[in-house]
Structure formats: C-alpha cells, structure tokens
Design a protein around this motif. Structure first.
Motif, PDB file in Angstrom:
ATOM      1  N   PRO A 189      49.469  74.948  48.982  1.00  0.00           N
ATOM      2  CA  PRO A 189      50.451  74.162  48.235  1.00  0.00           C
ATOM      3  C   PRO A 189      49.810  72.880  47.714  1.00  0.00           C
ATOM      4  CG  PRO A 189      50.860  74.036  50.615  1.00  0.00           C
ATOM      5  CD  PRO A 189      49.745  75.025  50.414  1.00  0.00           C
ATOM      6  N   LEU A 214      49.914  81.837  46.436  1.00  0.00           N
ATOM      7  CA  LEU A 214      50.925  81.453  47.424  1.00  0.00           C
ATOM      8  C   LEU A 214      52.324  81.668  46.865  1.00  0.00           C
ATOM      9  CD1 LEU A 214      51.806  80.103  50.100  1.00  0.00           C
ATOM     10  CD2 LEU A 214      51.512  77.885  48.965  1.00  0.00           C
ATOM     11  N   PHE A 215      52.562  81.232  45.636  1.00  0.00           N
ATOM     12  CA  PHE A 215      53.886  81.369  45.032  1.00  0.00           C
ATOM     13  C   PHE A 215      54.236  82.841  44.815  1.00  0.00           C
ATOM     14  CE2 PHE A 215      53.428  76.890  44.180  1.00  0.00           C
ATOM     15  CZ  PHE A 215      54.738  76.413  44.167  1.00  0.00           C
ATOM     16  N   CYS A 235      54.923  84.592  48.189  1.00  0.00           N
ATOM     17  CA  CYS A 235      56.225  84.196  48.749  1.00  0.00           C
ATOM     18  C   CYS A 235      57.375  84.831  47.971  1.00  0.00           C
ATOM     19  CB  CYS A 235      56.357  82.674  48.747  1.00  0.00           C
ATOM     20  SG  CYS A 235      55.305  81.840  49.959  1.00  0.00           S
ATOM     21  N   ARG A 256      60.572  81.372  51.618  1.00  0.00           N
ATOM     22  CA  ARG A 256      60.258  80.025  51.151  1.00  0.00           C
ATOM     23  C   ARG A 256      58.813  79.685  51.511  1.00  0.00           C
ATOM     24  NH1 ARG A 256      64.460  76.114  53.833  1.00  0.00           N
ATOM     25  NH2 ARG A 256      63.567  77.192  55.641  1.00  0.00           N
ATOM     26  N   ILE A 257      58.205  78.855  50.687  1.00  0.00           N
ATOM     27  CA  ILE A 257      56.811  78.479  50.915  1.00  0.00           C
ATOM     28  C   ILE A 257      56.642  77.806  52.269  1.00  0.00           C
ATOM     29  CG2 ILE A 257      54.976  76.916  50.146  1.00  0.00           C
ATOM     30  CD1 ILE A 257      55.828  77.516  47.298  1.00  0.00           C
ATOM     31  N   GLU A 258      57.572  76.908  52.615  1.00  0.00           N
ATOM     32  CA  GLU A 258      57.445  76.181  53.882  1.00  0.00           C
ATOM     33  C   GLU A 258      57.521  77.117  55.088  1.00  0.00           C
ATOM     34  OE1 GLU A 258      61.557  75.110  52.084  1.00  0.00           O
ATOM     35  OE2 GLU A 258      59.506  75.512  51.410  1.00  0.00           O
ATOM     36  N   VAL A 266      53.708  78.724  55.124  1.00  0.00           N
ATOM     37  CA  VAL A 266      52.539  77.855  55.264  1.00  0.00           C
ATOM     38  C   VAL A 266      52.092  77.738  56.718  1.00  0.00           C
ATOM     39  CG1 VAL A 266      51.745  75.466  55.073  1.00  0.00           C
ATOM     40  CG2 VAL A 266      52.897  76.542  53.148  1.00  0.00           C
TER      41      VAL A 266
END
Length: 435
Positions: free
Chosen positions: A379, A385-386, A389, A395-397, A400
C-alpha cells in the motif's frame, strides 16, 4: 532565464503538488516538466523541444514488444490457459500442507512467466483458485495474501515488459541478458513465498492434495505442456539469436491465439475487445515513456542525477551502505509509484551510481525491478495488491497483516539478489550475454 537549480526546483515542487490534488501521475510528470521548461524557452521553442524529447523517448524498436506481450497476456487470461497451469502446479506441489495455496503460488509463477504480467496472474489464477480455497476452508486473508505476494514473480521471470522498460531507461542494457538474468531471482521470489505459506498451513492443519495416480499427473502435464512450451520458444529463440525480443512478442501472440482457439476458449468476436484493451494499456505505457523522456531532459539540464549521486557518495564511500540506501529509497518509491514511471525516472539517476560502484548494468536492472515488484504488493498504490483484494472481495487492511511475513522474506531475498551478483549474472554469463 532561470538557472539550473531553479528549473529543477520548479519541477520537483510542481509534480508532487499536482499529484496531491489528484492529477494522474503521467499528466503530473508532463505538466511539471513543461512548467520547468517554460522558464528557459519561449512557448514555441518549449513546444518543439518537448515534442522532440517525447518522440525520441518512444522512438525505439524494442518498445514494439510491449503491445504484443500485453496482447498475449490478455489472450492468455481469457484463453483457458490458467486452468491448465493450475492443474500442472497441483501435480508439482500438491504433496505439501496447504496444497491449494501452494498451487496458487506456483501457478502464479508459471502464468506470470508466460504472460509477463503480475496483475494478470493475480486476477486469472486468484480468480480461479479463490472459490476452491474458500470451499476447502482456507482463511480468505491467508489465501489472498499468498496470491498477491507470489504474482510479481512473473515480472522477473521472462518475458517481462518491466525489463524492456529498464532496457530503454538504462540506455542500452541487453533485453536478452535481462530476460535470462531474471530467471533465478524470479524463482527465488516464488520459493520465498512458499515458506511462510507452508509454516501457516502446518500451524492451521491445512492438508495436502495429491492428484490420484501417475496417469492423472501425466494427463495434466500433457495438457499444460503447450502453454509451458511457449517459455522455451520465446526465451530459447532470443538466446539462440533466432529472433529478437520484439519478434518473440509477435510469435507469442500468434502462439497463444492458436492455442486458445484449439482449446475453444475464445472466439473471433472476442478479438476486437482484446485489441481495444491492448491499445488502452499500451497507450498509457507509451505516453508515460514520452513524458518521462521530457522529464529526463529537464533533470539532466538541472543536474539532478549528479546532485543525488554526490549526496549519496558524500554520506559514505561504502558500496554496501550506498546500495542499501538506494534499495531503501526504491522500496519507498515503489510504495507510491507504479514500476514503469519509477524505472523511467530513477534508472538514469541510480544507474550511474551503481556502475561507479562496480555493479553490472544487467545486475542493477534486476535489483531495480525486484524493488519495484515489492512495491506492486505494497500500500497505498500497489496495483497487484488492489487487484488481489478485489478478486478476493476483501479490504486491503484485512490482507496487509497476512502479507507482513511475505514482505520480510522478500526483503531478505532482495538483499541476496543485491549482494550475490551470480544470482542474476550466472545464467547470462553461461549463455555469453554478459562478460
């Protein structure tokens, strides 16, 4: 007329400001460069010079490989090749705990190596594996993290558009040498991703999943063989001098198109859509290269590469510390920039420093690409990553945290690639591509 320092300052201030207000990075680079150029030229001379620099930047025969490799990757994504590679990967690695996730990792390496795109690998393989992993009870965050972390391996294993970009930015590094140099680091990337996945799978009790019998393994190997053969044809042809990387990209398009028609997974009606998607992707890349050429001219005029080199060398004269500092800078840059603009902007800055320290131009290219590959899964702007996900509907969080073990081991691999030159140069030397 502004002096060189003022010109560089104008560009370095205007680009972050434009980015901060939401202007796309390519437009920000172009506008910032033109604003700086306006302080030394009249409007007509500025327009002519900017156009000349942009044209010179994209006037390279080797760049023709990019649209063809992009098209080959798009056809592969829609051509049923991913499923065959997944089955083959399961035959290779299905005997260890967490077999589905390990299969995802190996399949990402194979698909990325053939398509040259980490994003395509994350989407195609992750999209196919996700439902199976969910049905088998795998933690969604764990499965998504493994898919995301392993997808960039294909950006190192040839063919790779990223290495073509570096060849242009470096002023002439051999594409063939870069392709061959990426093999061992790319394989190490994939193996590094297997380790944390294996540890987690054993802790959670995820089972292995062998294919039943020699016949089943032979069947999936035969089905995957035509796709795997593309790697041999492309890289073997380039190394042997039968064709250039640009010609290889054309052969890749013809090969995967015929293969997809044989598999009956694409139709003639789908081809215009593939061409349109290729044009959009290629247009963005080529525009980025053009504005980067303008920006590079301004940076050279303002002596920005010299200033950065003098600053780093003024801190220490230790090659190890300087390379560590450059790696840290590139890792940070990779968090906020895509690999293409990052390589185009910073290869001309860092490469002279690296070569002055005795690093080979091909070796440094692998170091730079490895750094920015890590950025694609980091991020706030990591494209893989996007995509990963979004494919996993997470969600990214949430993902991670599961990615942290992968980040740590990939940084260790980065240090190994940086300070063990033979990991990058042994194969090119064996094929006579570098001294």
């Amino acid at each position: 007329m502004a002096n060189a320092a003022d010109i560089g300052l104008i560009m370095l201030i205007s680009i972050p400001v434009l980015l901060a207000i939401g202007v796309p990075i390519s437009i920000s680079m172009g506008l910032g460069s033109v604003l700086a150029m306006a302080t030394i030229f009249t409007v007509d001379k500025m327009a002519i010079t900017a156009a000349q620099r942009a044209f010179a930047g994209i006037n390279s025969f080797s760049l023709l490989a990019i649209p063809f490799f992009v098209l080959a990757g798009i056809i592969m994504t829609n051509g049923g090749i991913a499923r065959r590679l997944i089955n083959f990967a399961k035959a290779i690695i299905g005997f260890i705990p967490g077999a589905l996730v390990q299969t995802n990792i190996v399949a990402n390496m194979l698909f990325g190596a053939i398509s040259g795109s980490g994003v395509a690998a994350a989407a195609a393989i992750g999209g196919a594996m996700g439902p199976q992993e969910k049905a088998e009870g795998y933690a969604p965050e764990f499965a998504a993290a493994a898919n995301i972390a392993s997808a960039p391996a294909g950006m190192l294993i040839p063919p790779s558009n990223t290495f073509i970009i570096y060849s242009l930015a470096s002023g002439g590094a051999s594409v063939a040498a870069l392709f061959v140099a990426g093999y061992i680091p790319g394989i190490l990337w994939g193996l590094a991703c297997i380790i944390p996945a294996l540890i987690y799978a054993r802790r959670k009790g995820y089972r292995s999943e062998r294919l039943s019998g020699f016949g089943a393994n032979l069947k999936v190997t035969i089905e995957a063989f035509p796709a795997l053969l593309l790697i041999v044809i492309i890289v073997g042809g380039i190394i042997s001098g039968i064709f250039t990387p640009t010609e290889a990209s054309c052969i890749a398009v013809v090969y995967v198109t015929i293969l997809s028609f044989v598999y009956r997974t694409i139709t003639v009606q789908m081809i215009p859509g593939f061409l349109l998607e290729t044009a959009k992707t290629t247009g963005m890349i080529i525009f980025m290269i053009g504005v980067s050429a303008i920006m590079g001219w301004i940076m050279a005029y303002a002596r920005i590469p010299n200033i950065i080199a003098e600053s780093l060398l003024g801190i220490t004269d230790s090659p190890v510390l300087i390379m560590i500092m450059m790696n840290i800078i590139m890792l940070i840059l990779g968090c906020v920039m895509d690999p293409t603009p990052a390589i185009l902007i910073f290869a001309p800055i860092f490469l002279p420093i690296a070569t002055s320290l005795g690093f080979d131009i091909v070796h440094f290219g692998v170091i730079m690409v490895f750094n920015f590959c890590i950025g694609t899964i980091t991020p706030p702007v990591g494209p893989i990553l996007f995509v990963g996900c979004r494919i996993a509907n997470l969600r990214i969080e949430d993902v991670v945290r599961s990615l942290l073990p992968y980040f740590m081991i990939l940084v260790v691999m980065l240090l190994a690639v940086t300070f063990i030159p033979d990991l990058s140069l042994a194969l090119p030397r064996a094929f006579g591509l570098v001294r």
